[in-house]
Design a protein around this motif. Sequence first.
Motif, short mmCIF file in Angstrom:
data_model
loop_
_atom_site.label_atom_id
_atom_site.label_comp_id
_atom_site.label_asym_id
_atom_site.label_seq_id
_atom_site.Cartn_x
_atom_site.Cartn_y
_atom_site.Cartn_z
N LYS A 154 26.53 57.15 35.40
CA LYS A 154 27.03 56.08 36.29
C LYS A 154 28.25 55.40 35.65
O LYS A 154 29.21 55.06 36.34
CB LYS A 154 25.88 55.07 36.50
CG LYS A 154 26.19 53.97 37.48
CD LYS A 154 24.94 53.09 37.73
CE LYS A 154 25.29 51.83 38.48
NZ LYS A 154 24.16 50.88 38.57
N SER A 212 35.04 34.41 39.87
CA SER A 212 34.46 35.33 40.85
C SER A 212 35.08 36.71 40.67
O SER A 212 36.28 36.83 40.37
CB SER A 212 34.75 34.80 42.25
OG SER A 212 34.58 35.83 43.19
N ALA A 225 18.18 40.80 33.62
CA ALA A 225 18.31 41.96 32.72
C ALA A 225 18.94 41.57 31.39
O ALA A 225 19.18 42.44 30.53
CB ALA A 225 19.17 43.03 33.39
N TYR A 233 21.01 37.88 35.13
CA TYR A 233 20.20 37.19 34.12
C TYR A 233 18.84 37.87 33.91
O TYR A 233 18.35 37.94 32.78
CB TYR A 233 20.02 35.72 34.52
CG TYR A 233 19.17 34.96 33.53
CD1 TYR A 233 19.59 34.84 32.20
CD2 TYR A 233 17.95 34.40 33.90
CE1 TYR A 233 18.82 34.18 31.26
CE2 TYR A 233 17.18 33.73 32.97
CZ TYR A 233 17.60 33.63 31.66
OH TYR A 233 16.83 32.98 30.73
N THR A 236 29.49 48.68 35.11
CA THR A 236 29.50 49.37 36.41
C THR A 236 29.40 48.38 37.57
O THR A 236 29.57 48.77 38.73
CB THR A 236 28.29 50.32 36.51
OG1 THR A 236 27.11 49.53 36.24
CG2 THR A 236 28.37 51.45 35.51
N GLY A 237 29.09 47.11 37.26
CA GLY A 237 28.84 46.13 38.32
C GLY A 237 30.12 45.43 38.74
O GLY A 237 31.22 45.77 38.31
N LYS A 238 29.94 44.42 39.57
CA LYS A 238 31.09 43.76 40.21
C LYS A 238 31.99 43.06 39.18
O LYS A 238 33.19 43.31 39.12
CB LYS A 238 30.56 42.74 41.24
CG LYS A 238 29.77 43.40 42.38
CD LYS A 238 29.28 42.38 43.38
CE LYS A 238 28.06 41.60 42.93
NZ LYS A 238 26.84 42.41 42.76
N1 NAP Z 1 29.88 38.75 40.51
C1 NAP Z 1 30.59 37.68 40.15
O1 NAP Z 1 31.53 37.29 40.86
C2 NAP Z 1 30.25 36.93 38.88
C3 NAP Z 1 31.08 35.88 38.48
C4 NAP Z 1 30.81 35.23 37.27
C5 NAP Z 1 29.72 35.58 36.51
N2 NAP Z 1 28.91 36.59 36.95
C6 NAP Z 1 27.74 36.94 36.13
O2 NAP Z 1 27.98 38.22 35.58
C7 NAP Z 1 26.76 38.95 35.52
C8 NAP Z 1 26.93 40.25 36.30
O3 NAP Z 1 27.19 39.94 37.65
P1 NAP Z 1 27.51 41.10 38.70
O4 NAP Z 1 27.75 40.44 39.99
O5 NAP Z 1 28.55 42.00 38.13
O6 NAP Z 1 26.12 41.86 38.72
P2 NAP Z 1 25.70 43.26 39.36
O7 NAP Z 1 26.91 43.92 39.93
O8 NAP Z 1 24.55 43.01 40.26
O9 NAP Z 1 25.13 44.04 38.09
C9 NAP Z 1 25.93 44.39 36.99
C10 NAP Z 1 25.30 45.55 36.28
O10 NAP Z 1 24.13 45.13 35.59
C11 NAP Z 1 23.24 46.25 35.47
N3 NAP Z 1 21.91 45.88 35.96
C12 NAP Z 1 21.57 45.46 37.17
N4 NAP Z 1 20.23 45.23 37.26
C13 NAP Z 1 19.75 45.53 36.05
C14 NAP Z 1 18.45 45.51 35.51
N5 NAP Z 1 17.38 45.11 36.23
N6 NAP Z 1 18.29 45.89 34.22
C15 NAP Z 1 19.37 46.27 33.48
N7 NAP Z 1 20.62 46.31 33.96
C16 NAP Z 1 20.81 45.93 35.24
C17 NAP Z 1 23.78 47.36 36.36
O11 NAP Z 1 24.38 48.33 35.51
P3 NAP Z 1 23.74 49.79 35.31
O12 NAP Z 1 22.87 50.09 36.50
O13 NAP Z 1 24.96 50.62 35.27
O14 NAP Z 1 23.00 49.71 34.03
C18 NAP Z 1 24.82 46.66 37.20
O15 NAP Z 1 25.88 47.49 37.59
C19 NAP Z 1 25.67 38.05 36.11
O16 NAP Z 1 24.99 37.38 35.07
C20 NAP Z 1 26.46 37.07 36.96
O17 NAP Z 1 25.81 35.83 37.12
C21 NAP Z 1 29.15 37.29 38.10
#
Ligand code: NAP
Length: 225
Positions: free
Chosen positions: A42, A145, A83, A81, A15-17
Motif C-alpha cells: 500500500k 487540513s 492507532a 488517534y 498513505t492517508g490524507k
Molecule cells: N486529515 C486532516 O486534514 C488532518 C489534519 C490535521 C491533523 N490530522 C491528524 O493526522 C492523523 C491522520 O489523519 P488522516 O486524516 O490522514 O487519517 P487517515 O487518512 O484516516 O489514516 C492515515 C493512515 O493511518 C493508518 N491507519 C488507519 N487506521 C489504522 C489503524 N486502525 N491502525 C493502524 N494504522 C491505521 C492507515 O495507514 P495504513 O493502512 O497504510 O497503515 C491510514 O492510511 C490523525 O491523527 C488526524 O487527527 C489530520
Amino acid sequence: MTESNLISIAILGGTGKEGKGLAYRWAKAGYHVHIGSRSADKAIVAANEIKEMLGAESFVDGKSNLEAASEAKIVVVTVPYAAHRETLESVKDELKGKILIDVTVPLVPPKVSTVQMPAAGSAAQEAREIVGNDVQVCAAFQNISHEHLLDNADVECDVLVTGTSKEARAETIKLVEAAGLRGWDAGPIENSVVVEGLTSVLIGINKKYGSTHAGIKITGAKRDS
Ligand SMILES: NC(=O)c1ccc[n+]([C@@H]2O[C@H](COP(=O)([O-])OP(=O)(O)OC[C@H]3O[C@@H](n4cnc5c(N)ncnc54)[C@H](OP(=O)(O)O)[C@@H]3O)[C@@H](O)[C@H]2O)c1
C-alpha cells in the motif's frame, strides 16, 4: 536517481490524507521521503502516486512503518488517534536519537468538535511516554487540513510547533517551511495540549460555517526569518 542531499523523512501512516499531503510537499522540496504503512504494498502505491505528480526524479518510496522508521533521520506519525499507541510501540526501537514529529489529534468520535485530551495531557505527551527520553518529540501540523496540501495552494494556517527541545523545534520548523507553511516555536511539549485542542475548535468552526479548512494565523509578531 541519485540520492537527495537533504535529510530523510519517514511518514508512518503516510498513505492517508494528511501524511500523503505532507509527503508530497517534502518530496517536492527535494527531501527523501519514505512513506510508511502497515502494508508495504500500500505504501508503494502511495509513493508511486506522488512520483507521478512530481516526476520520476523525486525521492519517494514506500515501505513498512518499521522499515521507514529505521531508514529515516526524522520520523513523522500521521495515524488516527485510535492507532497512535500501537503504531509508536511497533517502531519505538528504531527512534532512538531521532526526532519524532507527532501530527496526531486525539479526536474521540463522534464528538470530534469537543476537546477530549488523554490522561498524559496530549497525544504528543503520550508519544513521549511511549518512545522514551532518547527521542526528541515535537508536535506540529495538527491545525493544517489536508485539503490543500496536494494541490500546491497557499495554506492559510500557521503551524505551531511544540517539542521537547529548542533544537528539535528548530529542525521541525525547517520542515514546516520546506512544506511551504509558516511555523512558530510554540514552546515545550506540554503546550501541545493547546494546539491539539485547537483542532477540535477548527472542526467545529468548519461545521458551523460550512468551511473545510478553517485555520489560524499568528499576528503582531515578527520573526528573523
Ligand atoms: N486529515 C486532516 O486534514 C488532518 C489534519 C490535521 C491533523 N490530522 C491528524 O493526522 C492523523 C491522520 O489523519 P488522516 O486524516 O490522514 O487519517 P487517515 O487518512 O484516516 O489514516 C492515515 C493512515 O493511518 C493508518 N491507519 C488507519 N487506521 C489504522 C489503524 N486502525 N491502525 C493502524 N494504522 C491505521 C492507515 O495507514 P495504513 O493502512 O497504510 O497503515 C491510514 O492510511 C490523525 O491523527 C488526524 O487527527 C489530520
